[in-house]
Design a protein around this motif. Structure first.
Motif, PDB file in Angstrom:
ATOM      1  N   CYS A  68       0.847  -1.186   0.000  1.00  0.00           N
ATOM      2  CA  CYS A  68       0.000   0.000   0.000  1.00  0.00           C
ATOM      3  C   CYS A  68       0.884   1.238   0.000  1.00  0.00           C
ATOM      4  N   THR A  69       0.488   2.238  -0.759  1.00  0.00           N
ATOM      5  CA  THR A  69       1.252   3.478  -0.834  1.00  0.00           C
ATOM      6  C   THR A  69       1.113   4.316   0.434  1.00  0.00           C
ATOM      7  N   ARG A  70       0.152   3.983   1.295  1.00  0.00           N
ATOM      8  CA  ARG A  70      -0.022   4.735   2.546  1.00  0.00           C
ATOM      9  C   ARG A  70       0.518   3.990   3.762  1.00  0.00           C
ATOM     10  N   CYS A  71       0.091   2.741   3.953  1.00  0.00           N
ATOM     11  CA  CYS A  71       0.469   2.013   5.173  1.00  0.00           C
ATOM     12  C   CYS A  71       1.662   1.078   4.976  1.00  0.00           C
ATOM     13  N   ALA A  72       2.074   0.890   3.732  1.00  0.00           N
ATOM     14  CA  ALA A  72       3.216   0.028   3.376  1.00  0.00           C
ATOM     15  C   ALA A  72       2.989  -1.442   3.703  1.00  0.00           C
ATOM     16  N   ARG A  73       1.744  -1.837   3.895  1.00  0.00           N
ATOM     17  CA  ARG A  73       1.408  -3.247   4.127  1.00  0.00           C
ATOM     18  C   ARG A  73       0.873  -3.859   2.840  1.00  0.00           C
ATOM     19  N   THR A  74       0.924  -5.186   2.793  1.00  0.00           N
ATOM     20  CA  THR A  74       0.329  -5.907   1.664  1.00  0.00           C
ATOM     21  C   THR A  74      -1.157  -6.117   1.945  1.00  0.00           C
ATOM     22  N   PRO A  75      -2.029  -5.655   1.063  1.00  0.00           N
ATOM     23  CA  PRO A  75      -3.455  -5.900   1.274  1.00  0.00           C
ATOM     24  C   PRO A  75      -3.725  -7.416   1.313  1.00  0.00           C
ATOM     25  N   THR A  76      -4.436  -7.870   2.305  1.00  0.00           N
ATOM     26  CA  THR A  76      -4.741  -9.307   2.442  1.00  0.00           C
ATOM     27  C   THR A  76      -6.155  -9.545   1.944  1.00  0.00           C
ATOM     28  N   THR A  77      -6.271  -9.593   0.624  1.00  0.00           N
ATOM     29  CA  THR A  77      -7.581  -9.760  -0.010  1.00  0.00           C
ATOM     30  C   THR A  77      -7.515 -10.858  -1.061  1.00  0.00           C
ATOM     31  N   PRO A  78      -8.665 -11.382  -1.433  1.00  0.00           N
ATOM     32  CA  PRO A  78      -8.679 -12.338  -2.542  1.00  0.00           C
ATOM     33  C   PRO A  78      -8.078 -11.737  -3.824  1.00  0.00           C
ATOM     34  N   ALA A  79      -8.299 -10.446  -4.045  1.00  0.00           N
ATOM     35  CA  ALA A  79      -7.757  -9.803  -5.251  1.00  0.00           C
ATOM     36  C   ALA A  79      -6.230  -9.800  -5.232  1.00  0.00           C
ATOM     37  N   THR A  80      -5.640  -9.543  -4.090  1.00  0.00           N
ATOM     38  CA  THR A  80      -4.177  -9.564  -3.989  1.00  0.00           C
ATOM     39  C   THR A  80      -3.650 -10.966  -4.239  1.00  0.00           C
ATOM     40  N   ARG A  81      -4.301 -11.967  -3.662  1.00  0.00           N
ATOM     41  CA  ARG A  81      -3.874 -13.357  -3.887  1.00  0.00           C
ATOM     42  C   ARG A  81      -4.027 -13.742  -5.360  1.00  0.00           C
ATOM     43  N   GLN A  82      -5.063 -13.248  -6.003  1.00  0.00           N
ATOM     44  CA  GLN A  82      -5.273 -13.522  -7.430  1.00  0.00           C
ATOM     45  C   GLN A  82      -4.175 -12.876  -8.256  1.00  0.00           C
ATOM     46  N   ILE A  83      -3.802 -11.649  -7.941  1.00  0.00           N
ATOM     47  CA  ILE A  83      -2.719 -10.970  -8.661  1.00  0.00           C
ATOM     48  C   ILE A  83      -1.424 -11.763  -8.523  1.00  0.00           C
ATOM     49  N   LEU A  84      -1.136 -12.229  -7.328  1.00  0.00           N
ATOM     50  CA  LEU A  84       0.088 -13.015  -7.108  1.00  0.00           C
ATOM     51  C   LEU A  84       0.077 -14.293  -7.947  1.00  0.00           C
ATOM     52  N   ARG A  85      -1.056 -15.003  -7.967  1.00  0.00           N
ATOM     53  CA  ARG A  85      -1.173 -16.229  -8.780  1.00  0.00           C
ATOM     54  C   ARG A  85      -0.961 -15.923 -10.252  1.00  0.00           C
ATOM     55  N   THR A  86      -1.635 -14.907 -10.734  1.00  0.00           N
ATOM     56  CA  THR A  86      -1.556 -14.541 -12.149  1.00  0.00           C
ATOM     57  C   THR A  86      -0.138 -14.122 -12.536  1.00  0.00           C
ATOM     58  N   CYS A  87       0.482 -13.296 -11.720  1.00  0.00           N
ATOM     59  CA  CYS A  87       1.847 -12.842 -12.026  1.00  0.00           C
ATOM     60  C   CYS A  87       2.827 -14.007 -11.994  1.00  0.00           C
ATOM     61  N   ARG A  88       2.683 -14.896 -11.040  1.00  0.00           N
ATOM     62  CA  ARG A  88       3.576 -16.066 -10.987  1.00  0.00           C
ATOM     63  C   ARG A  88       3.409 -16.934 -12.230  1.00  0.00           C
ATOM     64  N   ALA A  89       2.167 -17.150 -12.647  1.00  0.00           N
ATOM     65  CA  ALA A  89       1.913 -17.966 -13.839  1.00  0.00           C
ATOM     66  C   ALA A  89       2.438 -17.268 -15.091  1.00  0.00           C
TER      67      ALA A  89
END
Length: 131
Positions: A98-119
């Motif tokens: 996150c550009t404000r809190c510097a944490r990784t959002p823990t959402t299904p969308a974030t997990r989907q982005i990680l899966r897609t980028c890895r693939a």
């Protein structure tokens, strides 16, 4: 307009759309995913190629075009702020912060982005090794 009433591009048009790409594996994946998406067999958010940028998903995911606040893609809901993403093609590390809190959002969308980028990264890397 209803999705069913939307005209689908002729396959020859789709092939021409990607004729300029040097990476023929990418062009083939784009064509296959365009077709699957148009047939509602693949979600646009699960693609490993990007129809807009005509690149592998991991190569353009950092574009502002890929911030979707409604679904939470590259978005921190508690902060109501964009999340940055970095893809290290050498190590395969993908970080979303996150550009404000510097944490990784823990959402299904974030997990989907990680899966897609890895693939996407794995497919592109495998193709480059074979070339």
């Amino acid at each position: 307009m209803l999705l069913q009433n939307r005209p689908h591009p002729h396959p020859a048009e789709t092939h021409r759309r990607y004729a300029h790409l040097r990476d023929r594996r990418l062009a083939g994946v784009l064509i296959d995913e365009d077709t699957a998406e148009d047939r509602e067999e693949l979600s646009a958010l699960e693609r490993i190629s990007c129809r807009v940028h005509r690149r592998w998903a991991h190569e353009c995911i950092s574009s502002p075009t890929h911030v979707i606040a409604v679904t939470g893609h590259r978005w921190c809901r508690p902060c109501e702020a964009e999340a940055n993403i970095a893809v290290d093609e050498l190590t395969g590390d993908i970080t979303i912060t996150c550009t404000r809190c510097a944490r990784t959002p823990t959402t299904p969308a974030t997990r989907q982005i990680l899966r897609t980028c890895r693939a996407s990264l794995a497919t592109a890397t495998e193709h480059r090794r074979r070339a």
